[in-house]
Write an enzyme that holds these catalytic residues in place. Structure first.
Site, PDB file in Angstrom:
ATOM      1  CE  LYS A 144     152.767  30.215 -29.201  1.00 32.54           C
ATOM      2  NZ  LYS A 144     151.465  30.380 -28.555  1.00 32.54           N
TER       3      LYS A 144
ATOM      4  CG  ASP B 232     150.921  33.533 -29.668  1.00 28.99           C
ATOM      5  OD1 ASP B 232     151.200  32.768 -30.614  1.00 28.99           O
ATOM      6  OD2 ASP B 232     150.973  33.196 -28.469  1.00 28.99           O
TER       7      ASP B 232
ATOM      8  NE  ARG C   9     142.505  33.911 -33.531  1.00 30.44           N
ATOM      9  CZ  ARG C   9     142.046  33.981 -32.281  1.00 30.44           C
ATOM     10  NH1 ARG C   9     141.144  34.885 -31.951  1.00 30.44           N
ATOM     11  NH2 ARG C   9     142.482  33.159 -31.342  1.00 30.44           N
TER      12      ARG C   9
HETATM   13  N1  BES Z   1     149.285  27.713 -31.788  1.00 34.11           N
HETATM   14  C1  BES Z   1     148.691  28.402 -30.695  1.00 34.11           C
HETATM   15  C2  BES Z   1     147.686  27.542 -29.929  1.00 34.11           C
HETATM   16  C3  BES Z   1     148.253  26.349 -29.214  1.00 34.11           C
HETATM   17  C4  BES Z   1     148.593  26.445 -27.872  1.00 34.11           C
HETATM   18  C5  BES Z   1     148.399  25.147 -29.859  1.00 34.11           C
HETATM   19  C6  BES Z   1     149.096  25.332 -27.214  1.00 34.11           C
HETATM   20  C7  BES Z   1     148.894  24.040 -29.215  1.00 34.11           C
HETATM   21  C8  BES Z   1     149.243  24.127 -27.894  1.00 34.11           C
HETATM   22  C9  BES Z   1     147.955  29.631 -31.220  1.00 34.11           C
HETATM   23  O1  BES Z   1     148.501  30.238 -32.339  1.00 34.11           O
HETATM   24  C10 BES Z   1     147.973  30.673 -30.143  1.00 34.11           C
HETATM   25  O2  BES Z   1     149.023  31.124 -29.815  1.00 34.11           O
HETATM   26  N2  BES Z   1     146.795  31.025 -29.640  1.00 34.11           N
HETATM   27  C11 BES Z   1     146.656  32.004 -28.625  1.00 34.11           C
HETATM   28  C12 BES Z   1     145.536  32.929 -28.999  1.00 34.11           C
HETATM   29  C13 BES Z   1     145.419  34.156 -28.140  1.00 34.11           C
HETATM   30  C14 BES Z   1     146.613  35.058 -28.342  1.00 34.11           C
HETATM   31  C15 BES Z   1     144.148  34.876 -28.502  1.00 34.11           C
HETATM   32  C16 BES Z   1     146.364  31.282 -27.320  1.00 34.11           C
HETATM   33  O3  BES Z   1     145.657  30.271 -27.346  1.00 34.11           O
HETATM   34  O4  BES Z   1     146.894  31.691 -26.287  1.00 34.11           O
HETATM   35 ZN    ZN Z   2     149.581  29.010 -33.566  1.00 32.75          ZN
HETATM   36 MN    MN Z   3     150.048  31.605 -31.878  1.00 35.99          MN
END
Ligand code: BES
Ligand code: ZN
Ligand code: MN
Length: 508
Positions: free
Chosen positions: A282, A352, A356
Site C-alpha cells: 500500500k 493486498d 478473503r
Molecule cells: N484491509 C483492506 C480494506 C480496507 C481499506 C479496510 C480501507 C479499511 C479501510 C483490504 O485488505 C484491501 O486492501 N482491499 C483491497 C482489495 C483490492 C486489492 C482487490 C482494496 O479494497 O483496495
Molecule cells: Zn486487509
Molecule cells: Mn489488504
C-alpha cells in the site's frame, strides 16, 4: 469501565457532579424531555425557556451546561439534545437515547459521578441509555505517558460512575437490561481496545493469547492452531498471507455451548493484525490505520464472550483468522498459487486482497461443523467504503431472508447497515487461467466481488452472510454520539442480537 447503577432517588437530593437531562426539538423551540420534571420544577417550570436563552435547540449532539437550581446537591445540570420530539403518545427512539447518553458521557469526562435523568419508558430504554453511557465514556490512553490510572486520579479520565434515575434497582426487567448492557459494552469496549492497540504489540500470537485467557475465564472452549498445525492441516490461505511476516499466523476457534441450545451459529472474523498490502504494498496514506484490519476478529471475539456471559441458549463458534500481511523475501508474490484448506487453488494476483484468503480457510473450517448459519465480519474492501461511506456496513448473503434478518437486527441495535447484492456475472472476472479462482476480479463492484469470492468457500447448503465493515470499523474523524475516535466495535451488537434472536427461536 464506567460503573452503572439504577436509582429511583429524586434529583434534588442526589449527590453527584452533574445531572443529565434531555432536551428535544419541539415545534416552538426546545422542550424538556420526560424524566427531568423535578429539575424543571426547581426552575419554576421555566427550564425550556432558560435553555432557549442559552442557545439550546434540542438538536442531536448538542450539550448545554447550566448551574443547578438552589437546593440541589449537584452543582451542574447538563442538557443533552435528543433531536426531534416524538409525536404525541410516542416515546423516544432507543438510538436517540443511546446517542444522547453517549454525548453526555463524553462531555463529562473527568467527572466522578453523574446522574442520568433521561426519558425511560421501559427496560429497553434503560438498556439503551446504559449502553450509550458505557460506550460513550470509553477512552483509550494505555499508551499516553501517564497511563489510565494516573489520568483517572488527576480527574481527566472517563466518567467513573453513572446512576440511571427512574430505573428500579429491584425490578427484574430493569436489572436484566442493565446486566445485558454491562456485558455487551464491556466486551465491545475490549474489542475497541484490541483494534486500537498498535500492531507492534498485537500480532497474531498476542491476539490468540488474549482470546485464550478470556475464553478460560468465561467457560468457552478454545483451540489455537499455530503455524505448525496450520501447515499440517493444509490452511494454505492463512499461511500464504502470513508467510511474509516475522510473526506467524494463528487460527483461533472459540466454542460456546449451551445445554439448551437448539441452533448453532458460527462467526468468522478477519484478523489481519496489520495490513501493509504485502508485496502489492500500500502507498503511504493508505497504511497508517491498517492496524484496524483485525476489527472483524475483534468483533467476533467480543460477541462470543458476550454471548457466554449472557448464557444464551444457542451454540456459538467463533473463528479468528489471524495473520500479519507483510512484504519480505518469504512473502507470497503476486502470481503465486495457494492451495486452500478447502482444496481449491487460488491465484494471488494482488497480495493486498488478503482478507478473503484468510477468511476462505476459516469459512471452510467453520463449514465442517455444519452450523445452521455462518456470519463473517471483515474490513474487507475499500470499495465498500466508497459505496456506503464510513458509518454503514454492507451485508451480503446467500439467503435473502437471512440477509434481511441481519439487517433488521443491526437496525434494532443502532448499527447502520445496508443490504448489498452478489451479482453472479461478476464471478467470471475472477477466472484464472491456471487456478480454480483468482483473488481479484473486476474493479467495479469490488466489495461484491470479494463477497462472491468468499461464497465459494462456504460449505454446500449452509446459510451464510458477510458483513463488510471496512467503513465503520475505525473512526478517523472526531467522536460522535457514543462512537469514539479509532476502533468502534462495530458489528458486536448485531452479532449478539442475532444470537439472542436465534436462541429465542425467532429465526429460521
Ligand atoms: N484491509 C483492506 C480494506 C480496507 C481499506 C479496510 C480501507 C479499511 C479501510 C483490504 O485488505 C484491501 O486492501 N482491499 C483491497 C482489495 C483490492 C486489492 C482487490 C482494496 O479494497 O483496495
Ligand atoms: Zn486487509
Ligand atoms: Mn489488504
Amino acid at each position: 469501565m464506567t460503573a452503572l447503577t439504577l436509582s429511583t432517588a429524586a434529583a434534588p437530593g442526589l449527590r453527584a457532579d452533574a445531572i443529565v437531562i434531555g432536551v428535544a426539538k419541539g415545534a416552538d423551540g426546545p422542550v424538556v424531555a420526560p424524566g427531568a420534571e423535578a429539575v424543571d420544577k426547581a426552575y419554576d417550570g421555566r427550564l425550556a425557556g432558560v435553555l432557549e436563552t442559552l442557545g439550546a435547540a434540542g438538536a442531536e449532539g448538542e450539550v448545554t451546561k447550566l448551574p443547578a437550581p438552589a437546593g440541589f446537591k449537584t452543582p451542574l445540570v447538563l442538557a443533552v439534545g435528543l433531536g426531534a420530539e416524538p409525536e404525541k403518545d410516542a416515546s423516544y427512539d432507543a438510538e436517540a437515547l443511546r446517542r444522547a447518553a453517549g454525548v453526555a458521557a463524553r462531555a463529562l469526562a473527568g467527572s466522578k459521578k453523574a446522574a442520568f435523568a433521561l426519558p425511560l419508558t421501559d427496560a429497553a430504554d434503560l438498556g439503551a441509555v446504559a449502553e450509550g453511557v458505557a460506550l460513550g465514556a470509553y477512552s483509550f490512553d494505555a499508551y499516553k505517558e501517564q497511563g489510565k490510572e494516573a489520568k483517572a486520579k488527576k480527574g481527566k479520565g472517563p466518567l467513573v460512575e453513572a446512576t440511571l434515575l427512574g430505573a428500579k434497582p429491584r425490578d427484574a426487567a430493569h436489572k436484566a437490561a442493565l446486566a445485558r448492557a454491562t456485558a455487551v459494552t464491556e466486551e465491545l469496549n475490549r474489542a475497541r481496545d484490541l483494534v486500537n492497540t498498535p500492531p507492534n504489540d498485537l500480532d497474531p500470537e498476542a491476539f490468540a493469547a488474549v482470546a485464550q485467557t478470556a475464553a478460560k475465564e468465561h467457560g468457552i472452549k478454545v483451540q489455537v492452531l499455530d503455524e505448525k498445525a496450520l501447515t499440517k492441516g493444509g490452511y494454505g490461505g492463512i499461511l500464504g498471507v502470513g508467510s511474509g511476516s516475522a510473526a506467524a499466523p494463528r487460527l483461533v476457534k472459540l466454542s460456546y455451548t449451551s445445554s439448551k441450545a437448539k441452533k448453532h451459529l458460527a462467526f468468522v472474523g478477519k484478523g489481519i493484525t496489520y495490513d501493509s498490502g504485502g508485496i502489492s504494498l500500500k502507498p503511504a496514506g493508505h497504511n497508517e490505520t491498517m492496524k484496524c484490519d483485525m476489527s472483524g476478529a475483534a468483533a467476533v471475539f467480543a460477541a462470543v464472550v458476550a454471548v457466554a456471559r449472557l448464557g444464551l441458549d444457542v451454540n456459538v463458534t467463533g473463528w479468528l483468522a489471524l495473520a500479519e500481511n507483510m512484504p519480505s523475501g518469504s512473502a507470497t508474490r503476486p502470481g503465486d498459487v495457494l492451495r486452500m484448506f478447502s482444496g481449491k487453488t487460488v491465484e494471488v494476483l494482488n497480495t493486498d486482497a488478503e482478507g478473503r484468503l484468510v477468511l476462505a480457510d476459516a469459512l471452510w473450517a467453520a463449514s465442517q461443523e455444519k452450523p445452521d448459519a455462518i456470519v463473517d465480519v471483515a474490513t474487507l474492501t475499500g470499495a465498500m467504503m466508497l459505496a456506503l461511506g464510513s458509518r454503514t456496513f454492507g451485508i451480503m448473503a446467500n439467503d435473502d431472508a437471512f440477509r434481511s434478518a441481519l439487517h433488521e437486527a443491526a437496525e434494532e441495535v443502532g448499527e447502520p447497515a445496508w443490504p448489498m447484492p452478489l451479482p453472479d456475472h461478476l464471478r467470471k472476472g475472477m477466472d484464472s487461467p491456471i487456478a480454480d479462482i483468482a483473488n481479484m476480479g473486476e474493479r467495479m463492484g469490488g466489495g461484491l466481488v470479494a463477497g462472491l469470492f468468499l461464497r465459494e468457500f462456504v460449505g454446500e447448503g449452509i446459510t451464510w452472510a458477510h458483513l463488510d465493515i471496512a467503513g465503520p470499523a475505525f473512526n478517523e474523524g472526531g467522536p460522535f454520539g457514543y462512537t469514539p475516535k479509532g476502533g468502534t466495535g462495530t458489528a458486536v451488537r448485531t452479532l449478539v442480537r442475532l444470537a439472542e434472536l436465534t436462541a429465542e427461536g425467532d429465526l429460521g
